[in-house]
Scaffold this motif. Structure first.
Motif, PDB file in Angstrom:
ATOM      1  N   ASP A 218       5.180  -4.177  -9.809  1.00 39.90           N
ATOM      2  CA  ASP A 218       6.019  -3.096  -9.273  1.00 39.90           C
ATOM      3  C   ASP A 218       5.172  -1.890  -8.885  1.00 39.90           C
ATOM      4  O   ASP A 218       5.429  -1.237  -7.867  1.00 39.90           O
ATOM      5  N   LYS A 219       4.146  -1.590  -9.684  1.00 38.18           N
ATOM      6  CA  LYS A 219       3.267  -0.457  -9.380  1.00 38.18           C
ATOM      7  C   LYS A 219       2.434  -0.716  -8.124  1.00 38.18           C
ATOM      8  O   LYS A 219       2.252   0.180  -7.291  1.00 38.18           O
ATOM      9  N   ILE A 220       1.922  -1.928  -8.003  1.00 41.59           N
ATOM     10  CA  ILE A 220       1.133  -2.261  -6.810  1.00 41.59           C
ATOM     11  C   ILE A 220       2.024  -2.241  -5.575  1.00 41.59           C
ATOM     12  O   ILE A 220       1.638  -1.716  -4.522  1.00 41.59           O
ATOM     13  N   TYR A 221       3.221  -2.797  -5.715  1.00 37.71           N
ATOM     14  CA  TYR A 221       4.168  -2.815  -4.587  1.00 37.71           C
ATOM     15  C   TYR A 221       4.496  -1.396  -4.141  1.00 37.71           C
ATOM     16  O   TYR A 221       4.503  -1.099  -2.936  1.00 37.71           O
ATOM     17  N   ALA A 222       4.755  -0.505  -5.108  1.00 39.82           N
ATOM     18  CA  ALA A 222       5.043   0.894  -4.768  1.00 39.82           C
ATOM     19  C   ALA A 222       3.833   1.565  -4.130  1.00 39.82           C
ATOM     20  O   ALA A 222       3.979   2.426  -3.257  1.00 39.82           O
ATOM     21  N   GLY A 223       2.628   1.146  -4.536  1.00 38.63           N
ATOM     22  CA  GLY A 223       1.421   1.683  -3.922  1.00 38.63           C
ATOM     23  C   GLY A 223       1.289   1.282  -2.465  1.00 38.63           C
ATOM     24  O   GLY A 223       0.666   1.989  -1.663  1.00 38.63           O
ATOM     25  N   ILE A 224       1.898   0.151  -2.107  1.00 40.19           N
ATOM     26  CA  ILE A 224       1.859  -0.326  -0.724  1.00 40.19           C
ATOM     27  C   ILE A 224       2.976   0.297   0.105  1.00 40.19           C
ATOM     28  O   ILE A 224       2.746   0.850   1.179  1.00 40.19           O
ATOM     29  N   PHE A 225       4.208   0.204  -0.416  1.00 38.12           N
ATOM     30  CA  PHE A 225       5.383   0.556   0.382  1.00 38.12           C
ATOM     31  C   PHE A 225       6.028   1.887  -0.001  1.00 38.12           C
ATOM     32  O   PHE A 225       7.029   2.281   0.599  1.00 38.12           O
ATOM     33  N   GLY A 226       5.480   2.567  -1.000  1.00 39.90           N
ATOM     34  CA  GLY A 226       5.986   3.890  -1.350  1.00 39.90           C
ATOM     35  C   GLY A 226       6.995   3.891  -2.477  1.00 39.90           C
ATOM     36  O   GLY A 226       7.085   4.849  -3.234  1.00 39.90           O
ATOM     37  N   ASP A 227       7.774   2.835  -2.601  1.00 38.28           N
ATOM     38  CA  ASP A 227       8.729   2.699  -3.701  1.00 38.28           C
ATOM     39  C   ASP A 227       9.023   1.214  -3.901  1.00 38.28           C
ATOM     40  O   ASP A 227       8.348   0.363  -3.331  1.00 38.28           O
ATOM     41  N   GLY A 228      10.040   0.903  -4.691  1.00 35.02           N
ATOM     42  CA  GLY A 228      10.322  -0.481  -5.001  1.00 35.02           C
ATOM     43  C   GLY A 228      11.359  -1.137  -4.112  1.00 35.02           C
ATOM     44  O   GLY A 228      11.780  -2.266  -4.373  1.00 35.02           O
ATOM     45  N   THR A 229      11.764  -0.450  -3.048  1.00 33.78           N
ATOM     46  CA  THR A 229      12.789  -0.992  -2.162  1.00 33.78           C
ATOM     47  C   THR A 229      12.302  -2.280  -1.495  1.00 33.78           C
ATOM     48  O   THR A 229      11.207  -2.304  -0.928  1.00 33.78           O
ATOM     49  N   PRO A 230      13.100  -3.347  -1.553  1.00 32.02           N
ATOM     50  CA  PRO A 230      12.681  -4.587  -0.883  1.00 32.02           C
ATOM     51  C   PRO A 230      12.463  -4.376   0.606  1.00 32.02           C
ATOM     52  O   PRO A 230      13.182  -3.618   1.251  1.00 32.02           O
ATOM     53  N   LYS A 231      11.461  -5.043   1.137  1.00 30.01           N
ATOM     54  CA  LYS A 231      11.183  -4.960   2.570  1.00 30.01           C
ATOM     55  C   LYS A 231      12.319  -5.595   3.360  1.00 30.01           C
ATOM     56  O   LYS A 231      12.792  -5.070   4.360  1.00 30.01           O
ATOM     57  N   ARG A 232      12.730  -6.756   2.898  1.00 34.58           N
ATOM     58  CA  ARG A 232      13.867  -7.473   3.458  1.00 34.58           C
ATOM     59  C   ARG A 232      14.565  -8.158   2.303  1.00 34.58           C
ATOM     60  O   ARG A 232      13.919  -8.505   1.318  1.00 34.58           O
ATOM     61  N   HIS A 233      15.837  -8.356   2.376  1.00 42.06           N
ATOM     62  CA  HIS A 233      16.558  -8.963   1.268  1.00 42.06           C
ATOM     63  C   HIS A 233      16.497 -10.479   1.357  1.00 42.06           C
ATOM     64  O   HIS A 233      16.907 -11.074   2.357  1.00 42.06           O
TER      65      HIS A 233
END
Length: 240
Positions: A218-233
């Motif tokens: 979750d931390k790495i994902y937020a580091g990429i996309f800014g938060d934990g929101t899914p890119k696509r569902h």
């Protein structure tokens, strides 16, 4: 948020720290977030590619959620061309690179320089900690040598952690290690040593893996996309 395609490289000069397993499990995690991912297997043993071939044989081509490509890390020029191509591919959101557990391959320099994130797994023992420290210092020297050309953010992951092991003196050393490593990047939560993390699939998350790695991913994902929101569902998939 980092502009996509984002290149995430799993690296450490010390083998046996879980680079390959974390690379694949992170790819499976990204799929559950609707991220278009590709895995580039640059490890000398090509374990991910071998697993992908076995998965296709077992589950079929239609089950494949992302591409896995094998690539040799020995050619500096070829790696430079590959990294540029990946950074300019609009069909990809995230590229995951599994690097060799060595610094001898000449293609590693352009790989590291052109990565957006470098994930450095390690575990607390008297051999791995000094080796990981040397690797972090190597990355720091490389960053200074190329100046502003290298923008990679480091996520340093205590992996395969067994909280039952360690004398008091060693536990104090591990605590100081975390503080020192934090000078080079973000030291994440510990990923515990679990039997569920001893194997991986290139088709979907295995049972229990998501719960073991989610706080770190979750931390790495937020580091990429800014938060934990899914890119696509997309629906989450697991296999036993």
């Amino acid at each position: 948020m980092i502009q996509t395609p984002v290149i995430v490289t799993f690296a450490n000069q010390k083998g046996g720290v879980g680079k390959t397993t974390l690379c694949v499990t992170f790819a499976n995690y990204l799929v559950t977030k609707g991220v278009r991912a590709v895995v580039i297997d640059c490890d000398f043993q090509h374990s991910i590619m071998k697993c992908r071939k076995a998965d296709i044989k077992k589950y079929g081509e239609e089950a494949v959620p992302y591409d896995v490509l094998a690539y040799e890390a020995n050619d500096k020029q070829a790696m430079t061309v590959l990294m540029e191509k990946l950074h300019n591919d609009p069909s990809i959101d995230v590229v995951l690179m599994d690097s060799p557990g060595s610094l001898k391959a000449e293609g590693l320099i352009p790989m590291f320089v052109n990565s957006d994130i470098i994930v450095v797994p390690f575990h607390y023992d008297l051999v791995t900690v000094p080796s990981t420290a040397s690797f972090l210092m190597f990355i720091d020297r490389l960053r200074k040598a190329v100046g502003g050309q290298m923008k990679a953010r480091l996520f340093i992951v205590p992996n395969l952690h067994d909280g039952r092991v360690g004398k008091r003196s060693e536990l104090e050393l591990w605590e100081n290690t975390g503080k020192t490593f934090a000078n080079y990047g973000l030291v994440t939560d510990k990923i515990p040593k679990r039997a569920d993390m001893e194997r991986f699939s290139t088709v979907a998350e295995l049972d229990m893996q998501a719960g073991i790695v989610s706080s770190v991913f979750d931390k790495i994902y937020a580091g990429i996309f800014g938060d934990g929101t899914p890119k696509r569902h997309k629906p989450s998939m697991t296999i036993a």
